[in-house]
Design an enzyme around this catalytic site. Sequence first.
Site, PDB file in Angstrom:
ATOM      1  N   VAL A   1       1.066  -1.064   0.054  1.00 36.82           N
ATOM      2  CA  VAL A   1      -0.049   0.120   0.000  1.00 36.82           C
ATOM      3  C   VAL A   1       0.315   1.218   0.194  1.00 36.82           C
ATOM      4  O   VAL A   1       0.416   2.467   0.053  1.00 36.82           O
ATOM      5  CB  VAL A   1      -0.835  -0.004   1.255  1.00 36.82           C
ATOM      6  CG1 VAL A   1      -2.245  -0.863   1.401  1.00 36.82           C
ATOM      7  CG2 VAL A   1       0.294   0.025   2.766  1.00 36.82           C
ATOM      8  N   LYS A   2       2.235   0.782   0.438  1.00 34.51           N
ATOM      9  CA  LYS A   2       2.955   2.367   0.261  1.00 34.51           C
ATOM     10  C   LYS A   2       3.678   2.852  -0.737  1.00 34.51           C
ATOM     11  O   LYS A   2       2.552   2.628  -1.510  1.00 34.51           O
ATOM     12  CB  LYS A   2       4.297   2.152   1.135  1.00 34.51           C
ATOM     13  CG  LYS A   2       4.218   1.371   2.453  1.00 34.51           C
ATOM     14  CD  LYS A   2       3.718   2.355   3.887  1.00 34.51           C
ATOM     15  CE  LYS A   2       2.782   1.718   5.085  1.00 34.51           C
ATOM     16  NZ  LYS A   2       3.111   0.528   5.793  1.00 34.51           N
ATOM     17  N   ILE A   3       4.701   3.958  -1.098  1.00 33.84           N
ATOM     18  CA  ILE A   3       4.495   4.503  -2.631  1.00 33.84           C
ATOM     19  C   ILE A   3       5.421   3.328  -3.370  1.00 33.84           C
ATOM     20  O   ILE A   3       4.503   3.688  -4.423  1.00 33.84           O
ATOM     21  CB  ILE A   3       5.619   5.903  -1.904  1.00 33.84           C
ATOM     22  CG1 ILE A   3       4.785   6.744  -1.136  1.00 33.84           C
ATOM     23  CG2 ILE A   3       5.907   6.207  -3.681  1.00 33.84           C
ATOM     24  CD1 ILE A   3       3.803   7.723  -1.409  1.00 33.84           C
TER      25      ILE A   3
END
Length: 385
Positions: A186-188
């Site tokens: 879900v992070k960048i």
Amino acid sequence: MIPYGRQEILDADIEAVVAVLRSDFLTQGPAVPRFEAALATYCGAGQAVVVNSATAALHIACAALGLGPGDLLWTSPITFVASANCGLYCGADVDFVDINAETANLCPRALETKLRAARAAGRLPKIVIPVHLTGEPCDMEAIWALSEEYGFAVVEDASHAIGAWRAGAPVGRGRSAAVVFSFHPVKIVTTGEGGAVVTDDAELARRMHLLRSHGITRDPAFMTHDPDGAWYYQQVDLGFNYRMTDLQAALGASQMTRLDAYVERRQALARRYDALLADLPVRPLRRDPANRSALHLYVVRVGGGGKGPDRSVVFDRLRARGIGVNVHYIPVPSQPYYRARGFDPAHYPNAQAYYAEAISLPLFPTLTEAQQDTVVSALREALSV
Ligand SMILES: *Cc1c(COP(=O)(O)O)cnc(C)c1O
């Protein structure tokens, strides 16, 4: 369901991972130092140490800084539990500094007040972990000034903030002892599971490399005596197996080539949310125009001042319409594990007020404008009484 976040995997990512699968090394091969070099170069930092999660990265950063029993670590109450748990892993005590009500980041003024009281009581923190919530950089100049005055080390939890910039420099460069990134999907950018620490301190990086892999060295310069032979290694510290595989590192290096494009896309979508939500009774978190937020999350506050339905109602209505909203975060001191250790969430009133109203709307690079319009019209309906 439109999720609140998701990864983008392109053919180039798949080919990079397959190339590792066909190579000699699935782990402890050349892809790991290559990914580390890409991270250090992007951040303009001396060194990067990659590990199998940001949680592990926080742990080895604290351990390598010498955090131990009797020491104190402070962080924000509005964060994922890992930002505080790393202190407990080291046997230290943890405490929380309330947030700024506008940005939801650790408040430098609250930090200063708490530091003054701590100095008077004779027990200052050894490490402070500011968290760049949603990817919006904290007021680091104020926090660094306090670190010099009060003598604590700063470890930035930049799990949301790779690709964010402040004062013309990427998050990862600056006066902190260490800066931690997460590569959860879900992070960048993602490696499946994974994390990294960047630092300018070569000795700290060396200790973190040791802790990542059992406390074992193969470098004769750091052994207690000459090697017994070419096979020889020494365990000189108690470390862990926190290694990242070469499959993950190859995926990460491939994703890094799109980091700036991802952040720009997130920025564009966030500006579009700002405009579409302008006439609704919701308040986005404040973003400093001098920063470039990585926009990991787009958080709005709803239901303040008794106008319209409260956050829980809005949340349930959005989920019922297939909008995968989320809440970031439940204040850490209110978790049963922390309450049992004597924490009282009422001591962090801004965190409590934020928690009652926060809702994270879907935001990720492949979110389409049509999907975003669906989110906004569902929110408009959910907010009507
Ligand atoms: C995701 C996250 C972590 C933990 O990251 P992992 O890579 O899942 O261990 C820590 N802190 C914050 C603020 C996070 O969002």
